[in-house]
Scaffold this motif. Structure first.
Motif, short mmCIF file in Angstrom:
data_model
loop_
_atom_site.label_atom_id
_atom_site.label_comp_id
_atom_site.label_asym_id
_atom_site.label_seq_id
_atom_site.Cartn_x
_atom_site.Cartn_y
_atom_site.Cartn_z
N ALA A 27 0.82 -1.21 0.00
CA ALA A 27 0.00 0.00 0.00
C ALA A 27 0.86 1.26 0.00
N HIS A 28 2.16 1.09 -0.18
CA HIS A 28 3.09 2.23 -0.20
C HIS A 28 3.89 2.18 -1.50
N PRO A 29 4.47 3.32 -1.88
CA PRO A 29 5.27 3.35 -3.11
C PRO A 29 6.47 2.42 -3.01
N LEU A 30 6.99 2.03 -4.18
CA LEU A 30 8.20 1.22 -4.21
C LEU A 30 9.34 1.98 -3.54
N SER A 31 10.17 1.23 -2.84
CA SER A 31 11.32 1.84 -2.18
C SER A 31 12.60 1.44 -2.90
N GLU A 32 13.63 2.24 -2.74
CA GLU A 32 14.91 1.96 -3.39
C GLU A 32 15.51 0.63 -2.93
N PRO A 33 15.45 0.28 -1.62
CA PRO A 33 16.01 -1.02 -1.22
C PRO A 33 15.36 -2.21 -1.92
N VAL A 34 14.06 -2.14 -2.16
CA VAL A 34 13.39 -3.24 -2.87
C VAL A 34 13.87 -3.31 -4.32
N LEU A 35 14.01 -2.16 -4.95
CA LEU A 35 14.52 -2.15 -6.32
C LEU A 35 15.96 -2.64 -6.38
N GLU A 36 16.72 -2.42 -5.31
CA GLU A 36 18.09 -2.93 -5.27
C GLU A 36 18.10 -4.46 -5.24
N VAL A 37 17.14 -5.06 -4.53
CA VAL A 37 17.06 -6.52 -4.52
C VAL A 37 16.65 -7.02 -5.91
N LEU A 38 15.75 -6.30 -6.58
CA LEU A 38 15.39 -6.65 -7.95
C LEU A 38 16.63 -6.62 -8.85
N ALA A 39 17.47 -5.61 -8.66
CA ALA A 39 18.69 -5.51 -9.45
C ALA A 39 19.63 -6.68 -9.16
N GLU A 40 19.70 -7.09 -7.88
CA GLU A 40 20.52 -8.25 -7.52
C GLU A 40 20.04 -9.49 -8.28
N LEU A 41 18.73 -9.67 -8.31
CA LEU A 41 18.19 -10.83 -9.01
C LEU A 41 18.48 -10.73 -10.51
N ARG A 42 18.27 -9.53 -11.08
CA ARG A 42 18.48 -9.37 -12.53
C ARG A 42 19.93 -9.58 -12.93
N SER A 43 20.87 -9.31 -12.02
CA SER A 43 22.27 -9.53 -12.34
C SER A 43 22.59 -11.01 -12.47
N ARG A 44 21.71 -11.87 -11.94
CA ARG A 44 21.91 -13.32 -12.00
C ARG A 44 21.14 -13.99 -13.12
N VAL A 45 19.95 -13.46 -13.42
CA VAL A 45 19.09 -14.11 -14.41
C VAL A 45 18.11 -13.07 -14.96
N ASP A 46 17.68 -13.29 -16.19
CA ASP A 46 16.66 -12.44 -16.80
C ASP A 46 15.31 -13.06 -16.48
N PRO A 47 14.55 -12.51 -15.52
CA PRO A 47 13.29 -13.15 -15.12
C PRO A 47 12.28 -13.12 -16.26
N PRO A 48 11.54 -14.20 -16.45
CA PRO A 48 10.53 -14.23 -17.53
C PRO A 48 9.46 -13.17 -17.39
#
Length: 508
Positions: free
Chosen positions: A237-258
Motif C-alpha cells: 500500500a506504499h510506493p516502491l522503495s529503493e532497497p526493494v529495487l536494489e534486490v530486484l537488481a541483484e536478481l536481474r544480475s543473476r538471471v533475466d526473469p521471464p
C-alpha cells in the motif's frame, strides 16, 4: 489458442516470457486497462468467480493480455493435505482465464482440526513454515497433490515474515532449492519479501539468491512497504522503495526473469503513479542487465548457472532427495547438471504425455514415499501451537521471540479488522469511531474459524449479545443487518448460557 495465452513449452525447461505486468484489482481496473506497455496481469484467484469473469478482465484478455490467477488460501505448507474443493476452484479459474500457470504461496494459513483434535483456526494471513525436514516433506507431498489437480504448471511464492521458527535446519535458499529439486515446481520470487526478511530477520537477500534455483523462476513480484519501529511491513500500500529495487537488481544480475509484476493491494494511487513505478521497474531491469538486450525494456536472456553457494547447498541436501551421492558428484563436474529436474522434468507414471510430445503440466521428478502420519502430526501440533498463540492468546511455544509474536499477533488482529471493514462496510458505518476498538476486543478472544464474511457476522452477533451499540438506532440497524445475512435473530439469554457452558467444557 485461448486469447491472452501465449504458448508454454512444458517439460523442456522453457518458461513463458510474460514481460512487465501489474496486479489487477477491482479498485484499479480502469487504471490497469489504460496503462501502456502492460503485457500481463495477475488476479487474486479467490476474488474471482469460478464460472464468469469481471468485464475488465474479459476486455484485457480480448486484447491479448495474459491473466494469471494467484491463490492465497490453499495453505500448501500446512499439515493437512490440500483441500480438494479449493484445488478444484483454482483449476477452474485457470481454465476460465486460459492461464499459462497458476501461483500460490509457501505458507500455512490454518491449523487445528482433526490432526490435533482441536478447533480449526484460521490465520487470515500467510504464515511461515519451519524450514525443517518434516515441514519440507509435508510441503513437497502437498505440492505434488496440487500439481496432480491443476491443468497448468504451478509456481510458489516465498513470503515475508515477522517471526522465525526455532531450530530450523535449512536456509530459505536451501529450502527452496530442495523443494524445486524434489517436485519440479516453479518459483515466484517476491523481492519485496526478501527485503522484508532482511530487515525483520537479518536474512541476506544476496545469499538467498545465490542458493535458490534462479533457473526455476516463473516470474517476480515487486511491491512497496514501510518501516516502523525497526520492523518492515510489507503493506502493498506504499510506493516502491529503493532497497526493494536494489534486490530486484541483484536478481536481474543473476538471471533475466521471464516476468516482473508490480503489486498494489490498498491505498491505490492515480494511474500516473502506477505508470511511474512500472517505469522504475523497467529502468532497474535495464541498468542491472549484464548485457544490452534486443529491446528497449528487456535485456538479452542470460543462461542461469548456479553459483558456488547454490551448488554447495544442493550437495548438502542431495542425500534426502533420493538422487544419491552420484548426483552431487555430477554437479561438481558440471554445474549445469543440477538444472536437470527443473529443465527437463520426467513425466509422472500416472500421466500420459501431452499430445505435442511434451511432459504434462504437473510433471515432477520426486519419487519419495508418502509422508508418514507421524510427520504430519508433528507438523500439525507445532503449527497449531503457534497459531493459537497468535490468535487465541495461548502461551507462546518454546523458542519463539515473545516480542515478535506480540507484534505478529497485533498485526493479524489489525488485518482482520481492516478486511472485515472492506467485506462488510456497513459495520464501521453503524458503529462509527468505536468500530475498531470493538473489533480488536472481539478478536482478542475470538479466533477466526471461517472466512472473513463469517467473521463479520460473528462480530456483529458478539456486539449484539453484549448489549451494544449504546445508541438504540444503531443497535436496530446492526440487528437488521445481522438478521438479513444470518436468517435468524440474535441468540437469547438461554442460548448464550448453553454456548458458554459448551465452550467451558471444550476448554477443559
Amino acid at each position: 489458442m485461448t486469447p491472452g495465452q501465449n504458448e508454454v513449452s512444458r517439460g523442456t525447461g522453457d518458461v513463458m516470457e510474460l514481460g512487465i505486468g501489474i496486479g489487477w484489482r477491482p479498485e484499479i481496473a480502469a487504471e490497469v486497462e489504460s496503462l501502456g506497455g502492460i503485457d500481463w496481469v495477475e488476479a487474486v484467484a479467490e476474488n474471482l468467480c469460478a464460472d464468469h469473469l469481471p468485464d475488465s478482465l474479459v476486455r484485457l484478455r480480448e486484447r491479448g493480455v495474459t491473466v494469471v490467477p494467484h491463490g492465497v488460501a490453499l495453505g500448501l505448507g500446512g499439515a493437512d493435505r490440500p483441500d480438494p474443493d479449493r484445488l478444484a476452484g483454482l483449476a477452474a479459474r485457470a481454465g476460465l482465464l486460459g492461464a499459462p500457470l497458476v501461483t500460490e504461496h509457501i505458507a500455512f494459513v490454518r491449523a487445528g482440526g482433526p490432526l490435533t483434535a482441536s478447533p480449526r483456526l484460521e490465520a487470515g494471513h500467510l504464515l511461515p513454515v519451519p524450514r525443517t525436514r518434516d515441514a519440507l516433506d509435508v510441503l513437497c507431498e502437498n505440492v505434488r497433490i496440487a500439481q496432480d489437480s491443476l491443468p497448468v504448471p504451478l509456481a510458489l511464492e516465498n513470503i515475508a515474515a515477522l517471526i522465525t521458527w526455532p531450530d530450523e535446519e535449512l536456509t530459505e535458499g536451501q529450502f527452496l532449492a530442495e523443494l524445486v529439486e524434489r517436485t519440479g515446481v516453479r518459483l515466484l520470487i517476491d523481492v519485496a519479501n526478501l527485503h522484508t526478511n532482511h530487515v525483520n530477520l537479518g536474512q541476506d537477500p544476496a545469499k538467498a539468491l545465490d542458493e535458490l534455483p534462479v533457473e526455476a523462476i516463473a516470474y517476480v513480484h515487486v511491491a512497496g512497504g514501510v518501516e516502523k519501529n525497526g520492523v518492515w511491513h510489507d503493506t502493498h500500500a506504499h510506493p516502491l522503495s529503493e532497497p526493494v529495487l536494489e534486490v530486484l537488481a541483484e536478481l536481474r544480475s543473476r538471471v533475466d526473469p521471464p516476468g516482473v509484476l508490480l503489486e498494489r493491494d490498498d491505498a491505490f494511487p492515480p494511474g500516473a503513479e502506477l505508470a511511474g513505478e512500472l517505469d522504475a521497474i523497467r529502468a532497474t531491469l535495464r541498468k542491472a542487465a549484464p548485457s544490452a538486450g534486443p529491446g528497449p525494456d528487456r535485456a538479452a536472456p542470460r543462461k542461469a548457472v548456479p553459483s558456488a553457494d547454490r551448488r554447495n547447498a544442493l550437495e548438502q541436501v542431495a542425500p534426502s532427495t533420493g538422487q544419491g551421492p552420484d548426483r552431487a558428484a555430477a554437479r561438481k563436474a558440471d554445474p549445469s547438471a543440477d538444472r536437470g529436474p527443473v529443465a527437463s522434468p520426467a513425466p509422472r507414471p500416472d500421466q500420459a504425455p501431452a499430445s505435442d510430445g511434451s511432459a504434462g503440466a504437473g510433471a515432477r521428478t520426486d519419487t519419495s514415499a508418502p509422508v508418514s502420519a507421524g510427520t504430519r502430526d508433528r507438523t500439525a501440533v507445532a503449527q497449531t501451537a503457534l497459531l493459537s498463540a497468535l490468535v487465541a492468546g495461548t502461551p507462546a511455544p518454546e523458542g519463539f521471540d515473545h516480542r515478535r509474536l506480540r507484534v505478529q499477533s497485533r498485526a493479524l488482529a489489525a488485518k482482520r479488522a481492516d478486511v472485515v471493514a472492506k467485506v462488510a462496510p456497513e459495520l464501521p458505518e453503524i458503529l462509527g469511531d468505536g468500530y475498531r476498538a470493538a473489533f480488536l476486543a472481539y478478536a482478542g478472544s475470538r479466533p477466526m474459524s471461517g472466512g472473513y464474511r463469517r467473521d463479520a457476522l460473528d462480530f456483529a452477533e458478539h456486539v449484539l449479545i453484549a448489549g451494544g451499540p449504546a445508541d438504540p438506532a444503531a443497535r436496530r440497524r446492526l440487528t437488521y443487518w445481522w438478521q438479513d445475512r444470518s436468517g435468524a435473530r440474535p441468540p437469547r439469554r438461554t442460548t448464550r448460557l448453553v454456548r458458554a457452558a459448551r465452550a467451558a467444557l471444550v476448554g477443559k
